[in-house]
Enzyme design. Structure first.
Site, PDB file in Angstrom:
ATOM      1  N   ASP A   1      -5.597  -3.393  -6.989  1.00  0.00           N
ATOM      2  CA  ASP A   1      -6.083  -3.784  -5.671  1.00  0.00           C
ATOM      3  C   ASP A   1      -5.147  -4.867  -5.126  1.00  0.00           C
ATOM      4  OD1 ASP A   1      -7.436  -4.991  -3.530  1.00  0.00           O
ATOM      5  OD2 ASP A   1      -9.379  -4.438  -4.369  1.00  0.00           O
TER       6      ASP A   1
ATOM      7  N   CYS B   1      -1.074   3.452  11.086  1.00  0.00           N
ATOM      8  CA  CYS B   1      -0.905   4.698  11.855  1.00  0.00           C
ATOM      9  C   CYS B   1      -2.169   4.867  12.712  1.00  0.00           C
ATOM     10  CB  CYS B   1      -0.668   5.887  10.942  1.00  0.00           C
ATOM     11  SG  CYS B   1      -1.899   6.116   9.657  1.00  0.00           S
TER      12      CYS B   1
ATOM     13  N   CYS C   1       0.902  -1.169   0.000  1.00  0.00           N
ATOM     14  CA  CYS C   1       0.000   0.000   0.000  1.00  0.00           C
ATOM     15  C   CYS C   1       0.929   1.204   0.000  1.00  0.00           C
ATOM     16  CB  CYS C   1      -0.877  -0.008   1.237  1.00  0.00           C
ATOM     17  SG  CYS C   1      -2.061  -1.351   1.233  1.00  0.00           S
TER      18      CYS C   1
ATOM     19  N   ASP D   1       1.591  -1.402   4.775  1.00  0.00           N
ATOM     20  CA  ASP D   1       1.195  -0.198   5.540  1.00  0.00           C
ATOM     21  C   ASP D   1      -0.287  -0.017   5.234  1.00  0.00           C
ATOM     22  OD1 ASP D   1       1.145   2.215   6.850  1.00  0.00           O
ATOM     23  OD2 ASP D   1       2.229   3.325   5.317  1.00  0.00           O
TER      24      ASP D   1
HETATM   25  C1  LIG Z   1      -1.481   4.387   4.995  1.00  0.00           C
HETATM   26  S1  LIG Z   1      -1.590   4.709   3.308  1.00  0.00           S
HETATM   27  C2  LIG Z   1       0.001   4.225   2.728  1.00  0.00           C
HETATM   28  C3  LIG Z   1       1.108   5.213   3.012  1.00  0.00           C
HETATM   29  C4  LIG Z   1       2.413   4.844   2.317  1.00  0.00           C
HETATM   30  N1  LIG Z   1       2.848   3.518   2.667  1.00  0.00           N
HETATM   31  C5  LIG Z   1       3.541   5.811   2.628  1.00  0.00           C
HETATM   32  O1  LIG Z   1       4.364   5.538   3.499  1.00  0.00           O
HETATM   33  O2  LIG Z   1       3.619   6.857   1.977  1.00  0.00           O
HETATM   34  C6  LIG Z   1      -2.595   3.400   2.760  1.00  0.00           C
HETATM   35  C7  LIG Z   1      -2.695   3.247   1.260  1.00  0.00           C
HETATM   36  O3  LIG Z   1      -3.444   2.067   0.996  1.00  0.00           O
HETATM   37  C8  LIG Z   1      -4.053   2.233  -0.270  1.00  0.00           C
HETATM   38  N2  LIG Z   1      -5.091   1.176  -0.407  1.00  0.00           N
HETATM   39  C9  LIG Z   1      -6.315   1.148   0.141  1.00  0.00           C
HETATM   40  N3  LIG Z   1      -6.960   0.001  -0.232  1.00  0.00           N
HETATM   41  C10 LIG Z   1      -6.092  -0.681  -1.024  1.00  0.00           C
HETATM   42  C11 LIG Z   1      -6.175  -1.903  -1.729  1.00  0.00           C
HETATM   43  N4  LIG Z   1      -7.276  -2.663  -1.662  1.00  0.00           N
HETATM   44  N5  LIG Z   1      -5.107  -2.305  -2.457  1.00  0.00           N
HETATM   45  C12 LIG Z   1      -3.994  -1.522  -2.526  1.00  0.00           C
HETATM   46  N6  LIG Z   1      -3.868  -0.348  -1.893  1.00  0.00           N
HETATM   47  C13 LIG Z   1      -4.889   0.066  -1.139  1.00  0.00           C
HETATM   48  C14 LIG Z   1      -4.556   3.653  -0.229  1.00  0.00           C
HETATM   49  O4  LIG Z   1      -4.759   4.144  -1.536  1.00  0.00           O
HETATM   50  C15 LIG Z   1      -3.413   4.361   0.508  1.00  0.00           C
HETATM   51  O5  LIG Z   1      -2.550   4.975  -0.400  1.00  0.00           O
END
Ligand SMILES: C[S@@+](CC[C@H](N)C(=O)[O-])C[C@H]1O[C@@H](n2cnc3c(N)ncnc32)[C@H](O)[C@@H]1O
Length: 419
Positions: A284, A352, A237, A299
């Protein structure tokens, strides 16, 4: 329509977005700020953050002067006025500006006299401001936190959240050299903290991509993963890419995956600026096929309740209703990640969040579901990490840790190894 030339009109629009429309600032800021001249954008952002952080205090100051609750936008005009006046703003200018905002819309025009009279009274009573209690977290969040951590810890979290957050940087290379260049402080965990950041893009090394903004706690998951040059790593993510950059800077072959196309653009921009590379995949995570990988960083999307210091809008935009869906998604993502690992590979899982549902409980459940899975406690023992921050399931970080140095975001981080 608000007058686009006046910063305060936009600030009240933003307060309405959060408190009435229940939108997060991150969703609405870009569009709202685009209405303002560049030089006013930082001021608008500072005013809305300050008013949201002060909201509970503003409402306490206003209480004795309001016989009935005004319409929501009028209340937000008053809140902005109280916050500015009580933080040292020149009362005359603030009152006039707030009256103008009330006058600008048919639904609030009737309240211009009220805004004028109440804010003038607030100015006379502003000495009370500093005697008001530290704002509490909303009930939906306070209740589970009290049950899990107790009164004293929750009070410390509330104090840290009210204090706000400094700006932390992660160095692409030499940390000490970065601290010197930006006149920052090197934290025991390896981040560089700025006491007065100013305009971030004007700091030395920004254009060269020598560093990126990342909270001290948010920098720890990639350190726990400890990527080695040449290892294959999935950042599951990834957007906006803070942790991707850490992994790529260590020389690993990183696949950065995220479901959001818009947020993936940010990863691309960040990698370009820092001259780092990763394979980018917009998909996804639950449908991604690939690997197997030496290590995975997950994350996961979460409630972000550990970041209220930076995002005081969250308690007003959320009510906890959508949280169970997130807990379920995290569980599926952990299972998916474990299926993409090489034998003996490591999964660093982090959120977080302050909620144990998104940390300790996810780990307990994953250990019960997957035979041969174990927590690698050695990986959590990092410079600057105190021994009592590490529990059986992983590293639990609170906003009030390192409080004397400015605190850190709330986080849960663990390293799982599969035999
Ligand atoms: C906490 S943020 C990640 C922050 C990133 N790791 C950083 O350090 O900059 C969570 C991320 O999960 C992504 N996300 C949410 N559902 C997801 C899915 N089903 N598959 C992949 N990514 C997903 C969101 O778009 C978001 O960018």
């Amino acid at each position: 329509m608000s007058n686009p030339k006046d910063v305060r009109h936009v600030v009240v629009d933003l307060l309405d977005d959060v408190t009435i429309e229940k939108r997060l600032l991150s969703e609405v800021l870009p569009k709202r700020l685009a209405k303002l001249p560049a030089e006013d954008r930082a001021r608008a952002q500072r005013l809305v953050i300050q008013t949201l952080r002060d909201m509970d205090r503003c409402d306490r100051m206003l209480g004795p002067f309001l016989r009935q609750r005004p319409v929501p936008r009028v209340l937000n005009v008053l809140r902005l006025g109280v916050s500015e006046i009580c933080n040292g703003g020149a009362a005359h200018g603030v009152v006039n500006a707030c009256v103008e905002i009330a006058k600008a819309q048919a639904e609030t025009e009737h309240a211009r006299g009220l805004v004028n009279a109440v804010l003038r009274k607030i100015d006379r009573e502003k000495d009370k401001w500093d005697t008001l209690p530290i704002p509490r977290l909303p009930k939906w969040l306070r209740k589970p936190l009290l049950a899990d951590y107790g009164k004293e810890a929750v009070a410390a979290m509330e104090e840290a959240q009210f204090a706000g957050a400094p700006v932390d940087l992660t160095a692409k290379g030499d940390v000490a050299a970065l601290a010197k260049a930006v006149k920052g402080t090197q934290l025991p965990t390896g981040s560089v903290r700025l006491s007065d950041a100013g305009q971030i893009t004007n700091l030395p090394g920004y254009a060269e991509g020598d560093w990126w903004v990342q909270d001290a706690a948010a920098a720890l998951p990639a350190k726990v993963l400890a990527a080695q040059a040449g290892e294959t790593i999935l950042d599951m993510c990834a957007a906006p890419g803070g942790k991707t950059m850490q992994l790529a800077a260590a020389g690993a072959a990183v696949t950065a995956l995220d479901v959001s196309e818009g947020r993936m653009t940010r990863v691309e921009e960040n990698l370009t600026r820092t001259k780092l590379s990763a394979e980018l995949v917009t998909r996804d995570a639950l449908e991604f096929e690939g690997g197997p990988f030496d290590a995975i960083l997950l994350d996961a999307p979460c409630t972000a309740t550990g970041t209220i210091r930076r995002h005081p809008d969250l308690p007003y935009a959320k009510d906890g209703g959508e949280f169970p869906g997130l807990f379920e998604l995290q569980e599926h993502m952990i299972d998916r990640a474990l299926g993409l690992l090489k034998p003996g590979g490591r999964l660093v899982y982090c959120t977080c969040s302050l909620l144990i549902d998104e940390g300790e409980e996810q780990v307990r459940d994953a250990l019960a579901r997957h035979e041969g899975l174990a927590v690698d406690h050695d990986a959590l023992r990092l410079p600057g990490v105190e021994a009592d921050w590490i529990g059986p399931e992983g590293l639990r970080l609170f906003p009030h840790y390192m409080a004397d140095q400015g605190g850190m975001d709330g986080f849960f981080i663990t390293c799982l190894r599969r035999k």
